[in-house]
Design a protein around this motif. Structure first.
Motif, PDB file in Angstrom:
ATOM      1  N   GLN A 178       0.818  -1.208   0.000  1.00  0.00           N
ATOM      2  CA  GLN A 178       0.000   0.000   0.000  1.00  0.00           C
ATOM      3  C   GLN A 178       0.854   1.262   0.000  1.00  0.00           C
ATOM      4  OE1 GLN A 178      -2.898  -0.742   3.193  1.00  0.00           O
ATOM      5  NE2 GLN A 178      -4.384  -1.172   1.585  1.00  0.00           N
ATOM      6  N   ALA A 179       2.033   1.166   0.581  1.00  0.00           N
ATOM      7  CA  ALA A 179       2.951   2.307   0.513  1.00  0.00           C
ATOM      8  C   ALA A 179       3.292   2.616  -0.939  1.00  0.00           C
ATOM      9  CB  ALA A 179       4.222   2.013   1.309  1.00  0.00           C
ATOM     10  N   THR A 180       3.487   1.573  -1.750  1.00  0.00           N
ATOM     11  CA  THR A 180       3.801   1.805  -3.163  1.00  0.00           C
ATOM     12  C   THR A 180       2.611   2.398  -3.896  1.00  0.00           C
ATOM     13  OG1 THR A 180       3.150  -0.386  -4.014  1.00  0.00           O
ATOM     14  CG2 THR A 180       5.377  -0.172  -3.140  1.00  0.00           C
ATOM     15  N   LYS A 181       1.422   1.880  -3.620  1.00  0.00           N
ATOM     16  CA  LYS A 181       0.257   2.331  -4.380  1.00  0.00           C
ATOM     17  C   LYS A 181      -0.181   3.736  -3.975  1.00  0.00           C
ATOM     18  CE  LYS A 181       0.139  -1.134  -7.077  1.00  0.00           C
ATOM     19  NZ  LYS A 181       0.652  -0.922  -8.454  1.00  0.00           N
ATOM     20  N   GLY A 182       0.020   4.107  -2.718  1.00  0.00           N
ATOM     21  CA  GLY A 182      -0.217   5.486  -2.321  1.00  0.00           C
ATOM     22  C   GLY A 182       0.769   6.424  -2.995  1.00  0.00           C
ATOM     23  N   ALA A 183       2.022   5.977  -3.072  1.00  0.00           N
ATOM     24  CA  ALA A 183       3.058   6.780  -3.721  1.00  0.00           C
ATOM     25  C   ALA A 183       2.781   6.954  -5.210  1.00  0.00           C
ATOM     26  CB  ALA A 183       4.422   6.127  -3.510  1.00  0.00           C
ATOM     27  N   VAL A 184       2.291   5.896  -5.849  1.00  0.00           N
ATOM     28  CA  VAL A 184       1.991   5.965  -7.283  1.00  0.00           C
ATOM     29  C   VAL A 184       0.946   7.042  -7.560  1.00  0.00           C
ATOM     30  CG1 VAL A 184       0.849   4.722  -9.175  1.00  0.00           C
ATOM     31  CG2 VAL A 184       2.671   3.617  -7.867  1.00  0.00           C
ATOM     32  N   LEU A 185      -0.065   7.104  -6.726  1.00  0.00           N
ATOM     33  CA  LEU A 185      -1.114   8.106  -6.915  1.00  0.00           C
ATOM     34  C   LEU A 185      -0.560   9.513  -6.752  1.00  0.00           C
ATOM     35  CD1 LEU A 185      -4.107   8.475  -7.490  1.00  0.00           C
ATOM     36  CD2 LEU A 185      -4.528   8.302  -5.026  1.00  0.00           C
ATOM     37  N   ALA A 186       0.249   9.728  -5.707  1.00  0.00           N
ATOM     38  CA  ALA A 186       0.842  11.050  -5.485  1.00  0.00           C
ATOM     39  C   ALA A 186       1.807  11.407  -6.610  1.00  0.00           C
ATOM     40  CB  ALA A 186       1.562  11.064  -4.138  1.00  0.00           C
ATOM     41  N   MET A 187       2.588  10.430  -7.062  1.00  0.00           N
ATOM     42  CA  MET A 187       3.537  10.654  -8.138  1.00  0.00           C
ATOM     43  C   MET A 187       2.814  11.050  -9.430  1.00  0.00           C
ATOM     44  SD  MET A 187       6.360   7.956  -9.658  1.00  0.00           S
ATOM     45  CE  MET A 187       6.648   7.313  -8.024  1.00  0.00           C
TER      46      MET A 187
ATOM     47  N   ARG B 122       0.051  12.672  -9.775  1.00  0.00           N
ATOM     48  CA  ARG B 122      -0.383  14.074  -9.692  1.00  0.00           C
ATOM     49  C   ARG B 122       0.777  15.018  -9.990  1.00  0.00           C
ATOM     50  NH1 ARG B 122      -3.287  12.435  -4.231  1.00  0.00           N
ATOM     51  NH2 ARG B 122      -5.383  11.944  -4.981  1.00  0.00           N
ATOM     52  N   SER B 123       1.931  14.729  -9.398  1.00  0.00           N
ATOM     53  CA  SER B 123       3.092  15.591  -9.613  1.00  0.00           C
ATOM     54  C   SER B 123       3.572  15.545 -11.059  1.00  0.00           C
ATOM     55  CB  SER B 123       4.218  15.164  -8.671  1.00  0.00           C
ATOM     56  OG  SER B 123       5.340  16.009  -8.811  1.00  0.00           O
ATOM     57  N   LEU B 124       3.597  14.352 -11.642  1.00  0.00           N
ATOM     58  CA  LEU B 124       4.012  14.209 -13.037  1.00  0.00           C
ATOM     59  C   LEU B 124       3.124  15.030 -13.963  1.00  0.00           C
ATOM     60  CD1 LEU B 124       4.700  10.363 -13.263  1.00  0.00           C
ATOM     61  CD2 LEU B 124       6.405  12.184 -13.511  1.00  0.00           C
ATOM     62  N   ALA B 125       1.833  15.026 -13.662  1.00  0.00           N
ATOM     63  CA  ALA B 125       0.885  15.767 -14.498  1.00  0.00           C
ATOM     64  C   ALA B 125       1.178  17.259 -14.484  1.00  0.00           C
ATOM     65  CB  ALA B 125      -0.540  15.504 -14.022  1.00  0.00           C
ATOM     66  N   LEU B 126       1.667  17.766 -13.362  1.00  0.00           N
ATOM     67  CA  LEU B 126       1.967  19.187 -13.246  1.00  0.00           C
ATOM     68  C   LEU B 126       3.329  19.535 -13.826  1.00  0.00           C
ATOM     69  CD1 LEU B 126       0.690  19.765  -9.592  1.00  0.00           C
ATOM     70  CD2 LEU B 126      -0.498  20.265 -11.730  1.00  0.00           C
ATOM     71  N   ASP B 127       4.269  18.617 -13.732  1.00  0.00           N
ATOM     72  CA  ASP B 127       5.639  18.885 -14.181  1.00  0.00           C
ATOM     73  C   ASP B 127       5.723  19.241 -15.663  1.00  0.00           C
ATOM     74  OD1 ASP B 127       7.011  18.640 -11.825  1.00  0.00           O
ATOM     75  OD2 ASP B 127       7.695  16.588 -12.166  1.00  0.00           O
TER      76      ASP B 127
ATOM     77  N   MET C  47      -7.592  14.742 -19.700  1.00  0.00           N
ATOM     78  CA  MET C  47      -7.533  13.940 -18.476  1.00  0.00           C
ATOM     79  C   MET C  47      -6.086  13.799 -18.030  1.00  0.00           C
ATOM     80  SD  MET C  47      -8.928  10.054 -17.937  1.00  0.00           S
ATOM     81  CE  MET C  47     -10.598  10.513 -18.416  1.00  0.00           C
ATOM     82  N   SER C  48      -5.761  14.329 -16.861  1.00  0.00           N
ATOM     83  CA  SER C  48      -4.395  14.221 -16.359  1.00  0.00           C
ATOM     84  C   SER C  48      -4.386  14.495 -14.862  1.00  0.00           C
ATOM     85  CB  SER C  48      -3.473  15.221 -17.075  1.00  0.00           C
ATOM     86  OG  SER C  48      -2.118  14.940 -16.817  1.00  0.00           O
TER      87      SER C  48
END
Length: 251
Positions: A159-168, A170-175, A236-237
């Motif tokens: 779950q630590a990985t899957k929570g990180a994937v979701l946060a990542m 979001r950041s990738l979409a903004l970068d 969609m991003s």
């Protein structure tokens, strides 16, 4: 349950699609779907069975451990050498050990996060670098999970990985907006090879907690992936598409 069939378009004609963890389950279904839609497909997996999948659909295969950054770079390089570019990169590989945290070892944690966090980050990095070099639009698809949103006993590292994937995501979409989109897919229970091995009494109990009263088929995830990676989903991003039979709606 028999595989579900979905209309196939040619939305990805000529595009280059990389799928990690493509030897079986969701990854295999996605590889097959994108090939059907006209994409040039590169399958990456630590499992050599991926070569057979690639042969069956006219794709390429690269034996890859996503926990090893140099192998991820080699995957990107091999894709560009074979197809000339990268248009869609789908981080899907994972490894997991399910047991309470006090029973889990640091080596197990490192193996899980090495693929599920570092591997996803490195995959996105090499894909974005190539997309920027091409000067073209691109899409990063990340396989998250309903467990990006809820807790489950014995799943702390996964779950630590899957929570990180979701946060990542979001950041990738903004970068790199507006040229490079990033979207996550958050599946619930999917009838993969691993799930089919679960004892029937356990499966019955799990399915009883899903309003749709069934597991999804990998082809259903593939249909969603093909849509969100297409130009039809260009607005969609930075979000996740949840595919869980209303499991999270229970609250």
């Amino acid at each position: 349950m028999a595989a579900r069939m979905f209309p196939v378009a040619d939305r990805h004609q000529g595009k280059v699609y990389v799928i990690t963890g493509g030897a079986e389950g969701i990854g295999r279904a996605c590889a097959e779907r994108f090939a059907q839609e006209g994409a040039h497909v590169m399958i990456a997996d630590i499992n050599p069975k991926g070569a057979d999948v690639a042969d069956s659909i006219g794709a390429a295969f690269q034996l890859t451990d996503m926990a090893e950054p140099e192998q991820v770079r080699a995957l990107a390089a091999a894709t560009v050498e074979r197809f000339g570019r990268i248009d869609i990169w789908h981080n899907n590989a994972f490894t997991a050990v399910f047991k309470p945290i006090h029973e889990q070892t640091l080596d197990e944690f490192n193996a899980i996060t090495g693929v599920g966090i570092r591997g996803y980050w490195m995959g996105a990095k090499v894909a974005v670098e190539q997309m920027r070099l091409q000067g073209s639009k691109g899409v990063i698809v990340n396989t998250a999970s309903v467990q990006s949103f809820v807790g489950e006993k014995g799943f702390s590292a996964y779950q630590a990985t899957k929570g990180a994937v979701l946060a990542m995501t979001r950041s990738l979409a903004l970068d790199h907006a507006p040229d490079i989109r990033a979207v996550a897919i958050a599946p619930g229970l999917i009838e993969t090879e691993a799930v089919k091995a679960i004892p029937q009494d356990v499966m019955d109990e799990v399915i009883a907690g899903i309003p749709a009263a069934r597991a999804a088929q990998p082809e259903e995830v593939a249909a969603v992936a093909a849509f969100i990676a297409s130009d039809e989903a260009d607005y969609m991003s930075g979000t996740a598409i949840i595919l869980d039979g209303a499991y999270l709606a229970i609250g």
